[in-house]
Design a protein around this motif. Structure first.
Motif, PDB file in Angstrom:
ATOM      1  N   GLU A 130      -2.616   5.284  21.203  1.00 30.51           N
ATOM      2  CA  GLU A 130      -2.738   6.522  21.974  1.00 30.51           C
ATOM      3  C   GLU A 130      -2.958   7.747  21.106  1.00 30.51           C
ATOM      4  O   GLU A 130      -3.071   8.864  21.629  1.00 30.51           O
ATOM      5  CB  GLU A 130      -1.477   6.714  22.837  1.00 30.51           C
ATOM      6  N   ARG A 131      -3.058   7.569  19.813  1.00 26.51           N
ATOM      7  CA  ARG A 131      -3.273   8.717  18.921  1.00 26.51           C
ATOM      8  C   ARG A 131      -4.764   9.052  18.827  1.00 26.51           C
ATOM      9  O   ARG A 131      -5.616   8.169  18.824  1.00 26.51           O
ATOM     10  CB  ARG A 131      -2.728   8.433  17.532  1.00 26.51           C
ATOM     11  N   LEU A 132      -5.040  10.345  18.724  1.00 28.70           N
ATOM     12  CA  LEU A 132      -6.402  10.805  18.488  1.00 28.70           C
ATOM     13  C   LEU A 132      -6.737  10.646  17.003  1.00 28.70           C
ATOM     14  O   LEU A 132      -5.826  10.613  16.156  1.00 28.70           O
ATOM     15  CB  LEU A 132      -6.552  12.270  18.889  1.00 28.70           C
ATOM     16  N   PRO A 133      -8.023  10.568  16.652  1.00 27.15           N
ATOM     17  CA  PRO A 133      -8.381  10.464  15.228  1.00 27.15           C
ATOM     18  C   PRO A 133      -7.771  11.569  14.373  1.00 27.15           C
ATOM     19  O   PRO A 133      -7.390  11.323  13.227  1.00 27.15           O
ATOM     20  CB  PRO A 133      -9.909  10.553  15.264  1.00 27.15           C
ATOM     21  N   SER A 134      -7.661  12.772  14.914  1.00 27.46           N
ATOM     22  CA  SER A 134      -7.096  13.890  14.145  1.00 27.46           C
ATOM     23  C   SER A 134      -5.622  13.688  13.836  1.00 27.46           C
ATOM     24  O   SER A 134      -5.070  14.372  12.962  1.00 27.46           O
ATOM     25  CB  SER A 134      -7.287  15.204  14.906  1.00 27.46           C
ATOM     26  N   GLN A 135      -4.966  12.776  14.538  1.00 28.00           N
ATOM     27  CA  GLN A 135      -3.553  12.494  14.308  1.00 28.00           C
ATOM     28  C   GLN A 135      -3.342  11.301  13.376  1.00 28.00           C
ATOM     29  O   GLN A 135      -2.218  10.878  13.155  1.00 28.00           O
ATOM     30  CB  GLN A 135      -2.865  12.221  15.652  1.00 28.00           C
ATOM     31  N   LEU A 136      -4.437  10.786  12.833  1.00 33.95           N
ATOM     32  CA  LEU A 136      -4.377   9.624  11.949  1.00 33.95           C
ATOM     33  C   LEU A 136      -4.833  10.018  10.547  1.00 33.95           C
ATOM     34  O   LEU A 136      -5.654  10.932  10.374  1.00 33.95           O
ATOM     35  CB  LEU A 136      -5.291   8.513  12.472  1.00 33.95           C
ATOM     36  N   SER A 137      -4.306   9.322   9.550  1.00 34.52           N
ATOM     37  CA  SER A 137      -4.761   9.545   8.172  1.00 34.52           C
ATOM     38  C   SER A 137      -6.161   8.964   7.994  1.00 34.52           C
ATOM     39  O   SER A 137      -6.668   8.222   8.845  1.00 34.52           O
ATOM     40  CB  SER A 137      -3.797   8.874   7.192  1.00 34.52           C
ATOM     41  N   GLY A 138      -6.782   9.271   6.851  1.00 32.03           N
ATOM     42  CA  GLY A 138      -8.108   8.738   6.571  1.00 32.03           C
ATOM     43  C   GLY A 138      -8.123   7.222   6.559  1.00 32.03           C
ATOM     44  O   GLY A 138      -9.033   6.582   7.102  1.00 32.03           O
ATOM     45  N   GLY A 139      -7.107   6.631   5.951  1.00 32.44           N
ATOM     46  CA  GLY A 139      -7.027   5.179   5.915  1.00 32.44           C
ATOM     47  C   GLY A 139      -6.846   4.585   7.297  1.00 32.44           C
ATOM     48  O   GLY A 139      -7.439   3.548   7.627  1.00 32.44           O
ATOM     49  N   LEU A 198     -15.189   2.702   1.990  1.00 32.14           N
ATOM     50  CA  LEU A 198     -14.016   3.243   1.293  1.00 32.14           C
ATOM     51  C   LEU A 198     -14.363   4.455   0.427  1.00 32.14           C
ATOM     52  O   LEU A 198     -13.518   4.962  -0.298  1.00 32.14           O
ATOM     53  CB  LEU A 198     -13.388   2.146   0.418  1.00 32.14           C
ATOM     54  N   GLY A 199     -15.607   4.907   0.518  1.00 32.64           N
ATOM     55  CA  GLY A 199     -16.078   5.961  -0.375  1.00 32.64           C
ATOM     56  C   GLY A 199     -15.361   7.289  -0.218  1.00 32.64           C
ATOM     57  O   GLY A 199     -15.304   8.081  -1.159  1.00 32.64           O
ATOM     58  N   ALA A 200     -14.798   7.575   0.973  1.00 32.52           N
ATOM     59  CA  ALA A 200     -14.167   8.870   1.210  1.00 32.52           C
ATOM     60  C   ALA A 200     -12.664   8.859   0.946  1.00 32.52           C
ATOM     61  O   ALA A 200     -11.992   9.861   1.169  1.00 32.52           O
ATOM     62  CB  ALA A 200     -14.426   9.314   2.655  1.00 32.52           C
ATOM     63  N   LEU A 201     -12.148   7.740   0.448  1.00 32.26           N
ATOM     64  CA  LEU A 201     -10.699   7.594   0.275  1.00 32.26           C
ATOM     65  C   LEU A 201     -10.299   7.738  -1.184  1.00 32.26           C
ATOM     66  O   LEU A 201     -11.100   7.490  -2.089  1.00 32.26           O
ATOM     67  CB  LEU A 201     -10.255   6.223   0.802  1.00 32.26           C
ATOM     68  N   ASP A 202      -9.040   8.120  -1.414  1.00 28.01           N
ATOM     69  CA  ASP A 202      -8.549   8.225  -2.791  1.00 28.01           C
ATOM     70  C   ASP A 202      -8.327   6.832  -3.371  1.00 28.01           C
ATOM     71  O   ASP A 202      -8.321   5.833  -2.655  1.00 28.01           O
ATOM     72  CB  ASP A 202      -7.269   9.061  -2.870  1.00 28.01           C
ATOM     73  N   LYS A 203      -8.134   6.772  -4.697  1.00 23.07           N
ATOM     74  CA  LYS A 203      -8.118   5.507  -5.420  1.00 23.07           C
ATOM     75  C   LYS A 203      -7.064   4.538  -4.883  1.00 23.07           C
ATOM     76  O   LYS A 203      -7.354   3.363  -4.640  1.00 23.07           O
ATOM     77  CB  LYS A 203      -7.886   5.756  -6.906  1.00 23.07           C
ATOM     78  N   LYS A 204      -5.839   5.013  -4.693  1.00 19.68           N
ATOM     79  CA  LYS A 204      -4.770   4.114  -4.257  1.00 19.68           C
ATOM     80  C   LYS A 204      -5.039   3.574  -2.859  1.00 19.68           C
ATOM     81  O   LYS A 204      -4.827   2.390  -2.575  1.00 19.68           O
ATOM     82  CB  LYS A 204      -3.430   4.840  -4.298  1.00 19.68           C
ATOM     83  N   LEU A 205      -5.529   4.451  -1.968  1.00 18.68           N
ATOM     84  CA  LEU A 205      -5.827   4.033  -0.611  1.00 18.68           C
ATOM     85  C   LEU A 205      -7.013   3.083  -0.589  1.00 18.68           C
ATOM     86  O   LEU A 205      -7.048   2.118   0.188  1.00 18.68           O
ATOM     87  CB  LEU A 205      -6.107   5.251   0.267  1.00 18.68           C
ATOM     88  N   ARG A 206      -7.988   3.333  -1.451  1.00 16.96           N
ATOM     89  CA  ARG A 206      -9.139   2.424  -1.557  1.00 16.96           C
ATOM     90  C   ARG A 206      -8.664   1.024  -1.927  1.00 16.96           C
ATOM     91  O   ARG A 206      -9.092   0.032  -1.326  1.00 16.96           O
ATOM     92  CB  ARG A 206     -10.105   2.910  -2.655  1.00 16.96           C
ATOM     93  N   GLU A 207      -7.793   0.937  -2.917  1.00 13.27           N
ATOM     94  CA  GLU A 207      -7.315  -0.372  -3.361  1.00 13.27           C
ATOM     95  C   GLU A 207      -6.524  -1.069  -2.269  1.00 13.27           C
ATOM     96  O   GLU A 207      -6.622  -2.299  -2.095  1.00 13.27           O
ATOM     97  CB  GLU A 207      -6.471  -0.200  -4.633  1.00 13.27           C
ATOM     98  N   SER A 208      -5.755  -0.294  -1.492  1.00 14.17           N
ATOM     99  CA  SER A 208      -4.997  -0.882  -0.391  1.00 14.17           C
ATOM    100  C   SER A 208      -5.931  -1.431   0.685  1.00 14.17           C
ATOM    101  O   SER A 208      -5.749  -2.550   1.183  1.00 14.17           O
ATOM    102  CB  SER A 208      -4.069   0.179   0.215  1.00 14.17           C
ATOM    103  N   LEU A 209      -6.960  -0.670   1.027  1.00 15.84           N
ATOM    104  CA  LEU A 209      -7.885  -1.117   2.061  1.00 15.84           C
ATOM    105  C   LEU A 209      -8.813  -2.227   1.558  1.00 15.84           C
ATOM    106  O   LEU A 209      -9.316  -3.018   2.360  1.00 15.84           O
ATOM    107  CB  LEU A 209      -8.691   0.063   2.588  1.00 15.84           C
ATOM    108  N   GLN A 210      -9.050  -2.291   0.256  1.00 10.59           N
ATOM    109  CA  GLN A 210      -9.784  -3.440  -0.279  1.00 10.59           C
ATOM    110  C   GLN A 210      -9.060  -4.740   0.075  1.00 10.59           C
ATOM    111  O   GLN A 210      -9.685  -5.730   0.488  1.00 10.59           O
ATOM    112  CB  GLN A 210      -9.920  -3.325  -1.794  1.00 10.59           C
ATOM    113  N   LEU A 211      -7.736  -4.734  -0.084  1.00 11.12           N
ATOM    114  CA  LEU A 211      -6.950  -5.912   0.259  1.00 11.12           C
ATOM    115  C   LEU A 211      -7.028  -6.204   1.750  1.00 11.12           C
ATOM    116  O   LEU A 211      -7.101  -7.364   2.169  1.00 11.12           O
ATOM    117  CB  LEU A 211      -5.491  -5.705  -0.166  1.00 11.12           C
ATOM    118  N   GLU A 212      -7.037  -5.144   2.577  1.00  8.43           N
ATOM    119  CA  GLU A 212      -7.125  -5.340   4.024  1.00  8.43           C
ATOM    120  C   GLU A 212      -8.478  -5.920   4.419  1.00  8.43           C
ATOM    121  O   GLU A 212      -8.563  -6.808   5.272  1.00  8.43           O
ATOM    122  CB  GLU A 212      -6.900  -3.998   4.736  1.00  8.43           C
ATOM    123  N   ILE A 213      -9.547  -5.429   3.795  1.00  8.02           N
ATOM    124  CA  ILE A 213     -10.884  -5.944   4.107  1.00  8.02           C
ATOM    125  C   ILE A 213     -11.003  -7.396   3.679  1.00  8.02           C
ATOM    126  O   ILE A 213     -11.575  -8.230   4.390  1.00  8.02           O
ATOM    127  CB  ILE A 213     -11.959  -5.061   3.436  1.00  8.02           C
TER     128      ILE A 213
END
Length: 373
Positions: free
Chosen positions: A140-149, A173-188
């Motif tokens: 139920e959250r809008l995109p503006s209420q969510l983090s980039g990740g 993942l190009g718009a994300l910071d390094k730590k978040l990129r690495e976290s989402l790499q694992l998710e992908i």
């Protein structure tokens, strides 16, 4: 969504043959007659510098860009003339492309509503898709209420909710910071395993490509320079361009005769390979530092002066200037080997079979000194 973990057959086979794109007024094609087969369930990465043709290729597969010539096959059928909405391919963009006025659940439901899926089925699939990307309870959250990740996770859920047999990802993942990129790499990577579908992933990040891919196609000037597994491309590059673009390299150019490479300022023992004008590529982790006057080094040995030491946590990058000419770098394990300081005299050594010979030529992404990335 069905549990297809480990189901390689769930993915589509994608084939491009002679694929070409020439934009009006351009002097050269953006994509120049490439051939590539992407196997069912494979994670294929299109890697290359800006302007190399990788994103244009992805957009032609997706149907967002028309082709000038060639064929795009999906499970044996030619889809080159089909509009994007009829190709049934999932797509994830770098900028998320979420509808700002819709909740996360509504964004994920959108492709199902477009396909006129029954309302009860939409609710079930949306809930499963959000759980798949670990966003259950955030619907139920809008995109503006969510983090980039979190927004990118919503985009991933939206791309897979209608159960496509292939997922196309354009630098997600190009718009994300390094730590978040690495976290989402694992998710992908996890999503790829669990869904079992074909992933086609575009990036210019070499580390990302090495970490995620089953195979990588390295693009250069609209063509595929080399395609293979991450290990094949890293350990046995076919050209100087691939060697210098994919990871760090020390490159020594010269002519080989009778197993010796003459660079003009030093003579090096070379591995088996082509004779004549070549480039010897040696990865920084294969080089070793020896203190001058210490135990005798074996293999190729070059005297050098340390010009910089870059601490990077688990390892150090030691930059050196060789006595005869040229510069290089050594990847040295931090906390294990002895520290060196700027200005210190050292010997850089490596075994003759640690490198690979490739044809010489102006093939680096930019003209750079030995050891530059």
């Amino acid at each position: 969504m069905p549990d297809t973990a480990g189901a390689d057959v769930a993915g589509a086979r994608i084939e491009v043959e002679g694929l070409t794109k020439l934009f009006p007024g351009a002097a050269a094609p953006a994509v120049d007659g490439i051939d590539l087969e992407i196997r069912p369930g494979e994670f294929m990465t299109l890697l290359g510098p800006s302007g190399s043709g990788k994103t244009t290729t992805l957009n032609m597969i997706a149907g967002f860009e028309s082709i000038t010539a060639g064929r795009i096959g999906l499970d044996g059928g030619d889809i080159a003339q089909l509009p994007a909405y009829k190709r049934n391919l999932g797509m994830v963009f770098q900028n998320y492309a979420l509808f700002p006025h819709m909740t996360a659940a509504e964004n994920v439901a959108f492709p199902l509503k477009q396909r006129k899926v029954a309302k009860a089925e939409i609710g079930r699939r949306v809930a499963e898709a959000l759980e798949l990307v670990h966003l259950g309870g955030h619907g139920e959250r809008l995109p503006s209420q969510l983090s980039g990740g979190q927004q990118q996770r919503v985009a991933l859920a939206r791309a897979v909710v209608f159960e496509p047999r292939a997922l196309l990802l354009d630098e997600p993942l190009g718009a994300l910071d390094k730590k978040l990129r690495e976290s989402l790499q694992l998710e992908i990577s996890r999503l790829h395993r669990e869904l079992g579908i074909t992933f086609v992933f575009v990036t210019h990040d070499q580390d990302e490509a090495l970490a995620l891919s089953d195979r990588i196609a390295v693009f250069r000037d609209g063509r595929i320079e080399q395609a293979g597994t991450p290990a094949e491309l890293y350990e046995t590059p076919s050209s100087r361009f691939v060697a210098t673009f994919l990871g760090d390299s020390n490159v020594f150019t010269g002519r080989v005769r009778d197993g010796l490479l003459d660079t003009g300022w030093c003579s090096l023992r070379a591995p088996a390979g082509p004779e004549g004008a070549v480039a010897l590529v040696v990865r920084p982790e294969h080089l070793r530092l020896a203190v001058r006057g210490g135990p005798a080094a074996e293999g190729n040995v070059l005297s050098a002066t340390v010009t910089d030491v870059v601490y990077q946590g688990a390892f150090r990058r030691v930059l050196v200037r060789f006595d005869g000419g040229g510069s290089g770098q050594v990847r040295d394990t931090a906390g294990v080997s002895r520290s060196v300081t700027v200005g210190e005299r050292v010997e850089v050594c490596w075994s003759e079979d640690a490198g690979v010979l490739v044809p010489d030529g102006a093939e680096t992404p930019a003209e750079q000194p030995v050891g530059a990335r």
